[in-house]
Design a protein around this motif. Structure first.
Motif, PDB file in Angstrom:
ATOM      1  N   UNK A   1       0.832  -1.211   0.000  1.00 51.26           N
ATOM      2  CA  UNK A   1       0.000   0.000   0.000  1.00 51.26           C
ATOM      3  C   UNK A   1       0.867   1.261   0.000  1.00 51.26           C
ATOM      4  N   UNK A   2       2.046   1.165  -0.510  1.00 49.91           N
ATOM      5  CA  UNK A   2       2.978   2.293  -0.517  1.00 49.91           C
ATOM      6  C   UNK A   2       2.395   3.491  -1.271  1.00 49.91           C
ATOM      7  N   UNK A   3       2.622   4.677  -0.711  1.00 45.37           N
ATOM      8  CA  UNK A   3       2.233   5.945  -1.332  1.00 45.37           C
ATOM      9  C   UNK A   3       0.731   6.030  -1.591  1.00 45.37           C
ATOM     10  N   UNK A   4      -0.019   6.002  -0.493  1.00 49.04           N
ATOM     11  CA  UNK A   4      -1.451   6.256  -0.558  1.00 49.04           C
ATOM     12  C   UNK A   4      -1.799   7.351   0.448  1.00 49.04           C
ATOM     13  N   UNK A   5      -3.054   7.421   0.889  1.00 50.86           N
ATOM     14  CA  UNK A   5      -3.485   8.556   1.710  1.00 50.86           C
ATOM     15  C   UNK A   5      -4.117   8.121   3.031  1.00 50.86           C
ATOM     16  N   UNK A   6      -3.576   7.071   3.605  1.00 54.65           N
ATOM     17  CA  UNK A   6      -4.011   6.643   4.928  1.00 54.65           C
ATOM     18  C   UNK A   6      -3.333   7.541   5.956  1.00 54.65           C
ATOM     19  N   UNK A   7      -4.124   8.150   6.828  1.00 54.01           N
ATOM     20  CA  UNK A   7      -3.580   9.188   7.710  1.00 54.01           C
ATOM     21  C   UNK A   7      -3.558   8.834   9.192  1.00 54.01           C
ATOM     22  N   UNK A   8      -4.481   7.975   9.661  1.00 50.94           N
ATOM     23  CA  UNK A   8      -4.496   7.671  11.096  1.00 50.94           C
ATOM     24  C   UNK A   8      -4.620   6.172  11.333  1.00 50.94           C
ATOM     25  N   UNK A   9      -4.335   5.771  12.557  1.00 50.46           N
ATOM     26  CA  UNK A   9      -4.271   4.349  12.893  1.00 50.46           C
ATOM     27  C   UNK A   9      -5.611   3.648  12.723  1.00 50.46           C
TER      28      UNK A   9
END
Length: 282
Positions: free
Chosen positions: A95-103
């Motif tokens: 999932x490298x270089x995506x837009x997941x921001x929090x746990x």
């Protein structure tokens, strides 16, 4: 934007990759929504959906064969909480270089029972405090996280840190800046009505120069000279306007300059006289 249709799936490259697994290459098609993957008939070990525009990881059919899913360089912000029900054999997830921001957004990965290799590099979530320990805690079978081996010491530390649900919830809390109604308007109003900083007027400069001439102490001279060099107007000259007093101050300053010039002229004349008078010798 391109739809992921059955026709696109059938026409896309498929081959045996370097580790002899059957791979479907769907990368770089500007796909925004995952759909119609049932057309693969679960005939692939690896599916590459990299370099697309996918926002949500959802709409997967039941795929018992799929072991590797590559979705790097997309726009993923959401993962189906029940993803593991549809991909029970998935062991490698990039999932490298995506837009997941929090746990909280990576919690759905815990539904994947066979997940051993995971990359979340270049997602904002990796900058969260205790990110690595939290992921190790949630994914019990993980062996490699962001291309670094998961050590037994990390497992022990993660278990201690997240020994309760309360500890997990505390880790998932992201501090946010509170907004007070009217705060922005007040700031804008203060900026609007703030006095503009302007340099001294010619009249004020003349008055300051005159004050320097009449100063009684070196400290006063230094203060006024600094005001001139920095463009800051001393308080006593701030309200000064062109009037009779200003004219007098101007005349005094001009007189100072004239006197200096006259003294220089007298000195020059004396020098010339001294040089032009011959010395008589007996």
């Amino acid at each position: 934007m391109v739809r992921l249709t059955a026709d696109l799936i059938w026409k896309s490259p498929h081959f045996f990759n370097a580790i002899k697994e059957r791979e479907l290459d769907l990368r770089g098609n500007k796909i925004a929504v995952i759909e119609n993957l049932g057309a693969t008939e679960d005939q692939f070990d690896t599916i590459d959906l990299s370099d697309n525009e996918i926002v949500k990881l959802e709409n997967f059919p039941y795929m018992n064969r799929l072991g590797t899913l590559l979705v790097n360089n997309n726009r993923i912000t959401r993962i189906n909480p029940n993803l593991g029900e549809f991909l029970p054999k998935l062991h490698t997830f990039v999932l490298t270089n995506n837009r997941l921001t929090n746990l909280a957004e990576i919690d759905p990965l815990a539904s994947l029972p066979k997940l051993q290799y995971l990359s979340l590099l270049d997602n904002t979530v990796t900058k969260q405090p205790d990110y690595r320990l939290y992921v190790i805690h949630k994914l019990k079978h993980l062996r490699l996280l962001d291309f670094k081996k998961v050590k037994q010491q990390e497992r022990v530390e993660a278990a201690k840190k997240f020994h309760s649900k309360e500890a997990e919830e505390q880790a998932k809390k992201v501090p946010t800046k509170t907004f007070t109604p009217g705060e922005l308007a007040d700031a804008q109003d203060a900026t609007k009505h703030a006095p503009k900083v302007v340099g001294p007027t010619p009249e004020q400069i003349t008055a300051i120069k005159a004050a320097i001439v009449n100063s009684q102490t070196l400290e006063e001279v230094a203060r006024l000279e600094k005001a001139l060099s920095t463009g800051q107007i001393p308080a006593e000259f701030a309200m000064l306007k062109p009037d009779t007093n200003m004219a007098e101050a101007s005349e005094e300053a001009d007189k100072m300059d004239t006197d200096g010039q006259n003294q220089d002229s007298v000195a020059d004349e004396q020098k010339q006289d001294d040089g032009s008078t011959p010395i008589e010798e007996d």
